[in-house]
Design a protein around this motif. Structure first.
Motif, PDB file in Angstrom:
ATOM      1  N   THR A 267       0.859  -1.249  -0.078  1.00  0.00           N
ATOM      2  CA  THR A 267      -0.030  -0.016   0.091  1.00  0.00           C
ATOM      3  C   THR A 267       0.868   1.297   0.029  1.00  0.00           C
ATOM      4  OG1 THR A 267      -1.913   1.062   1.299  1.00  0.00           O
ATOM      5  CG2 THR A 267      -0.241   0.142   2.568  1.00  0.00           C
ATOM      6  N   PRO A 268       0.441   2.351  -0.680  1.00  0.00           N
ATOM      7  CA  PRO A 268       1.191   3.752  -0.374  1.00  0.00           C
ATOM      8  C   PRO A 268       1.332   3.940   0.866  1.00  0.00           C
ATOM      9  CG  PRO A 268      -0.555   3.845  -2.232  1.00  0.00           C
ATOM     10  CD  PRO A 268      -0.614   2.581  -1.585  1.00  0.00           C
ATOM     11  N   LEU A 269       2.468   4.606   1.347  1.00  0.00           N
ATOM     12  CA  LEU A 269       2.571   5.053   2.640  1.00  0.00           C
ATOM     13  C   LEU A 269       3.389   6.147   2.726  1.00  0.00           C
ATOM     14  CD1 LEU A 269       2.346   4.441   5.963  1.00  0.00           C
ATOM     15  CD2 LEU A 269       4.646   3.041   5.513  1.00  0.00           C
ATOM     16  N   GLN A 270       2.840   7.340   3.456  1.00  0.00           N
ATOM     17  CA  GLN A 270       3.419   8.514   3.975  1.00  0.00           C
ATOM     18  C   GLN A 270       3.496   8.921   5.162  1.00  0.00           C
ATOM     19  OE1 GLN A 270       1.718  11.908   1.634  1.00  0.00           O
ATOM     20  NE2 GLN A 270       3.162  13.447   2.266  1.00  0.00           N
ATOM     21  N   VAL A 271       4.896   8.791   5.585  1.00  0.00           N
ATOM     22  CA  VAL A 271       4.955   9.323   7.213  1.00  0.00           C
ATOM     23  C   VAL A 271       5.985  10.483   7.192  1.00  0.00           C
ATOM     24  CG1 VAL A 271       5.697   8.651   9.380  1.00  0.00           C
ATOM     25  CG2 VAL A 271       4.567   6.716   7.723  1.00  0.00           C
ATOM     26  N   GLY A 272       5.350  11.562   7.521  1.00  0.00           N
ATOM     27  CA  GLY A 272       6.119  12.554   7.675  1.00  0.00           C
ATOM     28  C   GLY A 272       6.895  13.146   6.535  1.00  0.00           C
ATOM     29  N   PRO A 273       8.211  13.382   6.349  1.00  0.00           N
ATOM     30  CA  PRO A 273       8.695  13.773   4.859  1.00  0.00           C
ATOM     31  C   PRO A 273       9.083  12.304   4.244  1.00  0.00           C
ATOM     32  CG  PRO A 273      10.373  13.493   6.808  1.00  0.00           C
ATOM     33  CD  PRO A 273       9.068  13.359   7.370  1.00  0.00           C
ATOM     34  N   GLY A 274       8.688  11.380   4.524  1.00  0.00           N
ATOM     35  CA  GLY A 274       9.040   9.988   3.594  1.00  0.00           C
ATOM     36  C   GLY A 274       7.977   9.367   3.031  1.00  0.00           C
ATOM     37  N   GLU A 275       8.202   8.959   1.774  1.00  0.00           N
ATOM     38  CA  GLU A 275       6.941   8.500   1.124  1.00  0.00           C
ATOM     39  C   GLU A 275       7.320   7.308   0.293  1.00  0.00           C
ATOM     40  OE1 GLU A 275       3.352  10.306  -1.936  1.00  0.00           O
ATOM     41  OE2 GLU A 275       5.091  11.583  -1.268  1.00  0.00           O
ATOM     42  N   SER A 276       6.559   6.269   0.232  1.00  0.00           N
ATOM     43  CA  SER A 276       6.681   5.164  -0.584  1.00  0.00           C
ATOM     44  C   SER A 276       5.388   4.886  -1.546  1.00  0.00           C
ATOM     45  CB  SER A 276       7.244   3.773   0.281  1.00  0.00           C
ATOM     46  OG  SER A 276       7.098   2.691  -0.298  1.00  0.00           O
ATOM     47  N   THR A 277       5.648   4.672  -2.708  1.00  0.00           N
ATOM     48  CA  THR A 277       4.505   4.400  -3.664  1.00  0.00           C
ATOM     49  C   THR A 277       3.938   3.032  -3.302  1.00  0.00           C
ATOM     50  OG1 THR A 277       5.903   3.454  -5.404  1.00  0.00           O
ATOM     51  CG2 THR A 277       5.537   5.510  -5.539  1.00  0.00           C
ATOM     52  N   MET A 278       4.788   1.854  -2.976  1.00  0.00           N
ATOM     53  CA  MET A 278       3.984   0.790  -2.417  1.00  0.00           C
ATOM     54  C   MET A 278       4.950   0.029  -1.523  1.00  0.00           C
ATOM     55  SD  MET A 278       1.133  -0.305  -3.713  1.00  0.00           S
ATOM     56  CE  MET A 278      -0.027   0.326  -4.700  1.00  0.00           C
ATOM     57  N   HIS A 279       4.587   0.066  -0.326  1.00  0.00           N
ATOM     58  CA  HIS A 279       5.248  -0.285   1.100  1.00  0.00           C
ATOM     59  C   HIS A 279       4.735  -1.585   1.462  1.00  0.00           C
ATOM     60  CE1 HIS A 279       8.202   0.246   3.917  1.00  0.00           C
ATOM     61  NE2 HIS A 279       7.452  -0.069   4.943  1.00  0.00           N
ATOM     62  N   PRO A 280       5.355  -2.849   1.745  1.00  0.00           N
ATOM     63  CA  PRO A 280       4.839  -3.737   2.457  1.00  0.00           C
ATOM     64  C   PRO A 280       4.476  -3.575   4.069  1.00  0.00           C
ATOM     65  CG  PRO A 280       7.119  -4.195   2.237  1.00  0.00           C
ATOM     66  CD  PRO A 280       6.640  -2.889   1.647  1.00  0.00           C
ATOM     67  N   VAL A 281       3.302  -3.800   4.196  1.00  0.00           N
ATOM     68  CA  VAL A 281       2.711  -3.314   5.597  1.00  0.00           C
ATOM     69  C   VAL A 281       1.988  -4.727   6.095  1.00  0.00           C
ATOM     70  CG1 VAL A 281       1.145  -2.318   7.093  1.00  0.00           C
ATOM     71  CG2 VAL A 281       2.298  -1.033   5.163  1.00  0.00           C
TER      72      VAL A 281
ATOM     73  N   GLY B 298       7.393   0.816  11.901  1.00  0.00           N
ATOM     74  CA  GLY B 298       8.530   0.400  12.461  1.00  0.00           C
ATOM     75  C   GLY B 298       9.914   0.757  11.980  1.00  0.00           C
ATOM     76  N   MET B 299      11.081   0.165  11.992  1.00  0.00           N
ATOM     77  CA  MET B 299      12.287   0.698  11.680  1.00  0.00           C
ATOM     78  C   MET B 299      12.488   0.223  10.138  1.00  0.00           C
ATOM     79  SD  MET B 299      13.636   2.445  13.866  1.00  0.00           S
ATOM     80  CE  MET B 299      15.619   2.620  13.216  1.00  0.00           C
ATOM     81  N   ASP B 300      11.543  -0.476   9.417  1.00  0.00           N
ATOM     82  CA  ASP B 300      11.817  -0.807   8.118  1.00  0.00           C
ATOM     83  C   ASP B 300      11.488   0.390   7.552  1.00  0.00           C
ATOM     84  OD1 ASP B 300       8.991  -0.832   8.789  1.00  0.00           O
ATOM     85  OD2 ASP B 300       8.078  -1.803   7.099  1.00  0.00           O
ATOM     86  N   PHE B 301      10.735   1.466   8.079  1.00  0.00           N
ATOM     87  CA  PHE B 301      10.389   2.786   7.431  1.00  0.00           C
ATOM     88  C   PHE B 301      11.072   3.860   8.039  1.00  0.00           C
ATOM     89  CE2 PHE B 301       8.007   6.295   5.694  1.00  0.00           C
ATOM     90  CZ  PHE B 301       7.528   5.999   4.560  1.00  0.00           C
ATOM     91  N   LEU B 302      11.248   3.761   9.428  1.00  0.00           N
ATOM     92  CA  LEU B 302      11.775   4.959  10.310  1.00  0.00           C
ATOM     93  C   LEU B 302      13.311   5.071   9.935  1.00  0.00           C
ATOM     94  CD1 LEU B 302      10.161   4.793  13.608  1.00  0.00           C
ATOM     95  CD2 LEU B 302       9.853   6.441  12.115  1.00  0.00           C
ATOM     96  N   SER B 303      13.900   3.930   9.566  1.00  0.00           N
ATOM     97  CA  SER B 303      15.299   3.903   9.461  1.00  0.00           C
ATOM     98  C   SER B 303      15.815   4.844   8.261  1.00  0.00           C
ATOM     99  CB  SER B 303      15.960   2.664   9.035  1.00  0.00           C
ATOM    100  OG  SER B 303      15.533   2.022   8.045  1.00  0.00           O
ATOM    101  N   SER B 304      14.904   5.359   7.375  1.00  0.00           N
ATOM    102  CA  SER B 304      15.284   6.184   6.234  1.00  0.00           C
ATOM    103  C   SER B 304      15.111   7.705   6.735  1.00  0.00           C
ATOM    104  CB  SER B 304      14.843   5.986   4.820  1.00  0.00           C
ATOM    105  OG  SER B 304      13.291   5.924   5.308  1.00  0.00           O
ATOM    106  N   LEU B 305      14.450   8.028   7.873  1.00  0.00           N
ATOM    107  CA  LEU B 305      14.018   9.279   8.058  1.00  0.00           C
ATOM    108  C   LEU B 305      14.869   9.959   9.308  1.00  0.00           C
ATOM    109  CD1 LEU B 305      10.231   8.637   7.903  1.00  0.00           C
ATOM    110  CD2 LEU B 305      11.620   9.594   6.157  1.00  0.00           C
ATOM    111  N   PRO B 306      15.135  11.353   9.303  1.00  0.00           N
ATOM    112  CA  PRO B 306      15.536  12.111  10.389  1.00  0.00           C
ATOM    113  C   PRO B 306      14.665  12.320  11.422  1.00  0.00           C
ATOM    114  CG  PRO B 306      15.199  13.567   8.370  1.00  0.00           C
ATOM    115  CD  PRO B 306      14.898  12.104   7.832  1.00  0.00           C
ATOM    116  N   PHE B 307      14.754  12.389  12.497  1.00  0.00           N
ATOM    117  CA  PHE B 307      13.820  12.638  13.616  1.00  0.00           C
ATOM    118  C   PHE B 307      14.648  12.970  14.811  1.00  0.00           C
ATOM    119  CE2 PHE B 307      13.685   7.997  13.415  1.00  0.00           C
ATOM    120  CZ  PHE B 307      13.864   7.714  14.884  1.00  0.00           C
ATOM    121  N   THR B 308      13.906  13.757  15.556  1.00  0.00           N
ATOM    122  CA  THR B 308      14.488  14.197  16.953  1.00  0.00           C
ATOM    123  C   THR B 308      13.211  13.895  18.038  1.00  0.00           C
ATOM    124  OG1 THR B 308      15.996  15.956  16.076  1.00  0.00           O
ATOM    125  CG2 THR B 308      15.238  16.226  18.340  1.00  0.00           C
ATOM    126  N   PHE B 309      13.530  13.365  18.890  1.00  0.00           N
ATOM    127  CA  PHE B 309      12.437  13.283  20.172  1.00  0.00           C
ATOM    128  C   PHE B 309      13.301  13.885  21.322  1.00  0.00           C
ATOM    129  CE2 PHE B 309      11.025   8.649  18.501  1.00  0.00           C
ATOM    130  CZ  PHE B 309      10.512   9.424  17.525  1.00  0.00           C
TER     131      PHE B 309
END
Length: 294
Positions: A109-123, A144-155
């Motif tokens: 399914t397409p997935l967009q989280v914050g600045p990251g976007e995938s046209t078809m991501h396995p979920v 999860g980290m399958d998607f988060l590992s490609s994104l910069p973030f600050t907690f």
């Protein structure tokens, strides 16, 4: 005695998928209604404190939990009926290994989280009822980290600020540890003179350490509300005395009161230990890719 809310993700899945055929569908452009959403805003769950965002999953806005302790992105099975764009995969020829009793389904399914976007991501699709029962907000899924590992973030737990991107003009100290192929991080820390290995888990409200590794020792028993990907239950747990965890000489986590467990059980660094910390993720950075501000 008091109750502790725990949401331990404990998701360690491995998915071996057949090779692509070249006929995978491409996602259409996002619907105009989604453009008005604030996909960059992060919030914390009012009960458990996990970081939540609004993401676009299959063309639909959904509330998702950002979980560094999860290997894969997961969608609650009841939320799949809202997907506008999805391709269900035949899992009969796939190997899915994990520490959950559930047998997950898979959807592209397409997935967009914050600045990251995938046209078809396995979920993965699973019943997240136990996770949802622990939280104030009934989330639709877990990023999860399958998607988060490609994104910069600050907690920034210290100042209660959470955002996509990294802070400018500040000294950052690399967080030592081991990085799995899944992107999850196992930190190398010290409790006194004991070396311990803990999963960095923003999906867990509480830190868990093996009893013999916690130098301050045992404080006593308490009633705890415990939840993971499969179940939520009330249990008697052993709590450790307050103490420190050392990441580096310049990075000390103070006043940590972990739950103690037997050797071989999952151990993790949860949100309680990070309460005064600034955790930063920089994709592609050497080592774990995680940093902290002193």
């Amino acid at each position: 005695m008091y109750k502790v809310m725990i949401l331990a993700s404990m998701m360690g899945f491995q998915v071996v998928m057949p090779q692509a055929t070249g006929n995978e569908p491409q996602a259409p452009a996002p619907a105009a209604e989604n453009k008005a959403l604030d996909l960059m805003q992060m919030e914390r769950d009012a009960r458990c404190g996990q970081i939540l965002v609004t993401a676009i999953v299959g063309g639909t806005p959904m509330r998702m939990l950002l979980d560094t302790g999860a290997t894969h992105t997961v969608l609650h099975e009841e939320s799949t009926g809202r997907l506008k764009q999805a391709r269900w995969l035949d899992t009969s020829k796939m190997v899915i290994r994990g520490n959950s009793s559930q047998v997950p389904k898979l959807v592209l399914t397409p997935l967009q989280v914050g600045p990251g976007e995938s046209t078809m991501h396995p979920v993965m699709v699973m019943n997240l009822g136990a996770v949802r029962s622990m939280m104030a907000e009934k989330v639709d899924g877990i990023v999860g980290m399958d998607f988060l590992s490609s994104l910069p973030f600050t907690f920034d737990f210290r100042n209660n600020e959470y955002y996509w991107g990294i802070p400018a003009g500040s000294k950052l100290i690399p967080v030592p540890g081991e990085k799995e192929a899944s992107g999850r991080i196992f930190l190398q820390l010290k409790s006194g003179d004991k070396n311990i290995r803990l999963l960095l888990d923003t999906g867990s409200t509480v830190t868990r350490v093996c009893t013999e590794d916690w130098v301050p020792g045992v404080a006593g028993e308490l009633n705890a509300r415990i939840g993971n990907i499969d179940t939520a239950t009330q249990a008697r747990m052993i709590e450790g005395k307050p103490g420190e965890l050392s990441i580096t000489p310049a990075l000390q986590l103070k006043d940590v009161t972990p739950l103690l467990c037997e050797r071989g059980e999952t151990t993790m660094l949860g949100l309680d230990a990070l309460k005064d910390s600034v955790l930063i993720h920089i994709p592609g950075a050497p080592g774990t890719g995680f940093f902290m501000r002193p």
